[in-house]
Design a protein around this motif. Structure first.
Motif, short mmCIF file in Angstrom:
data_model
loop_
_atom_site.label_atom_id
_atom_site.label_comp_id
_atom_site.label_asym_id
_atom_site.label_seq_id
_atom_site.Cartn_x
_atom_site.Cartn_y
_atom_site.Cartn_z
N PRO A 3 0.76 -1.17 -0.03
CA PRO A 3 0.03 -0.09 -0.03
C PRO A 3 0.87 1.23 0.12
CG PRO A 3 0.00 -0.91 2.04
CD PRO A 3 0.70 -2.01 1.30
N ALA B 183 -1.59 0.18 -9.75
CA ALA B 183 -2.76 0.82 -8.84
C ALA B 183 -3.95 0.21 -8.61
CB ALA B 183 -2.91 2.42 -9.13
N GLU B 184 -4.65 -0.02 -7.50
CA GLU B 184 -5.89 -0.35 -7.30
C GLU B 184 -6.98 0.63 -7.54
OE1 GLU B 184 -5.71 -3.80 -3.99
OE2 GLU B 184 -4.34 -2.19 -3.49
N VAL B 185 -6.35 2.12 -7.01
CA VAL B 185 -7.12 3.26 -6.70
C VAL B 185 -6.65 4.29 -7.73
CG1 VAL B 185 -8.49 5.05 -5.55
CG2 VAL B 185 -8.03 2.62 -4.47
N GLN C 184 -9.93 -0.96 -11.79
CA GLN C 184 -9.28 0.18 -11.08
C GLN C 184 -10.56 0.85 -10.77
OE1 GLN C 184 -6.36 1.25 -13.82
NE2 GLN C 184 -4.74 0.73 -12.19
N ARG C 185 -10.54 1.13 -9.22
CA ARG C 185 -11.59 2.12 -8.95
C ARG C 185 -11.12 3.48 -8.86
NH1 ARG C 185 -12.44 4.20 -3.72
NH2 ARG C 185 -11.22 2.84 -2.99
N GLY D 35 -4.96 -0.15 2.92
CA GLY D 35 -4.03 -1.21 2.41
C GLY D 35 -4.12 -1.09 0.83
N ARG D 36 -4.63 -0.09 0.23
CA ARG D 36 -4.40 -0.11 -0.98
C ARG D 36 -3.36 0.84 -1.67
NH1 ARG D 36 -9.87 1.51 0.72
NH2 ARG D 36 -11.05 -0.49 0.60
N ARG D 37 -3.13 0.23 -2.88
CA ARG D 37 -2.09 1.08 -3.75
C ARG D 37 -2.94 2.05 -4.57
NH1 ARG D 37 -1.02 -4.30 -4.64
NH2 ARG D 37 -2.01 -4.05 -6.88
N VAL D 38 -2.52 3.24 -4.26
CA VAL D 38 -3.06 4.45 -5.16
C VAL D 38 -2.31 5.33 -5.73
CG1 VAL D 38 -4.67 6.42 -4.39
CG2 VAL D 38 -4.45 4.40 -2.90
N GLU E 194 -7.42 5.85 1.60
CA GLU E 194 -7.25 4.74 0.89
C GLU E 194 -5.86 3.86 1.31
OE1 GLU E 194 -9.40 3.48 -1.27
OE2 GLU E 194 -10.98 5.32 -1.36
N VAL E 195 -4.81 4.68 1.25
CA VAL E 195 -3.76 4.10 1.80
C VAL E 195 -3.72 3.34 3.22
CG1 VAL E 195 -1.36 4.38 2.21
CG2 VAL E 195 -2.38 5.64 0.15
#
Length: 265
Positions: A11, A37-39, A65-66, A99-102, A95-96
């Motif tokens: 993340p 990225a996930e977001v 991806q969101r 646990g997300r990659r942004v 978001e981070v």
């Protein structure tokens, strides 16, 4: 202070410069960060808008991806802009923390007159432990110079990058100071956000004898791109006052050069 790196495997937040318009000008690092990225966050003037940075990066986005549009109001008042930067920083940090990659997309470069810079400052103040890194992007001035085969700066010349002044007297004083520099060290000026000011900037350049040594660029990197000698662009007319336009002004050449081709000096 925030971590200087946010790896693609864990993340974190990556501020990504996507260049001035052409998706092919995104760096390899930018494309890799976007695709990992996930977001995907990006600035918009209003929620229903697409966002120019998102449009540039669209070939590299994935359906799963969101999307996270962040509203940055185009207003002169300070309070709404500060609130928007703080809210954007909070949304990204949340978001981070989940646990997300942004990634936060930024048109041009993330550090040059960029909305991303204000978000970065808010993150450093309020979320100093948020892992992040920055990926630079190609600037419109560099892209315009490349498109026009127009060397930006040579030898001991300086390059001054600034928004076009609103006051003609201020720009005239700036240009006169540049012309007063020693021969061979006179700067090159990159005037961003030219827009409707071109109507009075062009005659000023002509008056000072600088029009023939200037390059006009509009919508650099987009299908409607125009890069042309400034003398060939009228001060009025369709597209002359586009917001996304800039001007490169050469105030002199270094003394030691090959023969200068016609049209460059």
């Amino acid at each position: 202070m925030a971590s200087a790196s946010a790896s693609g495997s864990g993340p974190g937040l990556v501020l990504v410069g996507v260049g001035p318009g052409d998706p092919e000008l995104c760096t390899v690092a930018a494309v890799r960060a976007i695709q990992a990225a996930e977001v995907v966050a990006y600035p918009v003037a209003r929620l229903e808008a697409e966002g120019m940075a998102a449009r540039i990066a669209s070939p590299w986005l994935r359906p799963q991806q969101r999307r996270l549009p962040l509203v940055f109001p185009m207003v002169a008042e300070a309070a709404p802009r500060r609130l928007a930067w703080r809210q954007a920083a909070e949304a990204l940090a949340l978001e981070v923390a989940a646990g997300r990659r942004v990634v936060l997309l930024c048109e041009g470069d993330v550090s040059l007159f960029a909305s991303a810079s204000y978000v970065l400052l808010a993150l450093l103040e309020h979320h100093p432990d948020c892992p992040l890194r920055l990926i630079p992007g190609i600037t419109a001035a560099s892209a315009a110079a490349a498109a026009g085969a127009w060397p930006l700066a040579l030898q001991r010349q300086t390059l001054q990058v600034l928004p076009t002044p609103d006051d003609p007297a201020e720009l005239e004083a700036l240009l006169e100071a540049a012309m007063a520099c020693p021969e061979g060290q006179r700067p090159v000026l990159a005037l961003l956000k030219l827009g409707a000011r071109w109507s009075w900037v062009r005659p000023l350049l002509e008056h000072l004898g600088l029009l023939e040594d200037a390059l006009f660029a509009r919508h650099v990197g987009w299908p409607e791109q125009l890069v042309a000698p400034a003398a060939a662009v009228p001060s009025e007319g369709e597209g002359a006052s586009a917001y996304f336009s800039l001007l490169l002004i050469r105030c002199g050449w270094p003394q030691v050069l090959p023969e200068i081709p016609p049209g460059l000096g």
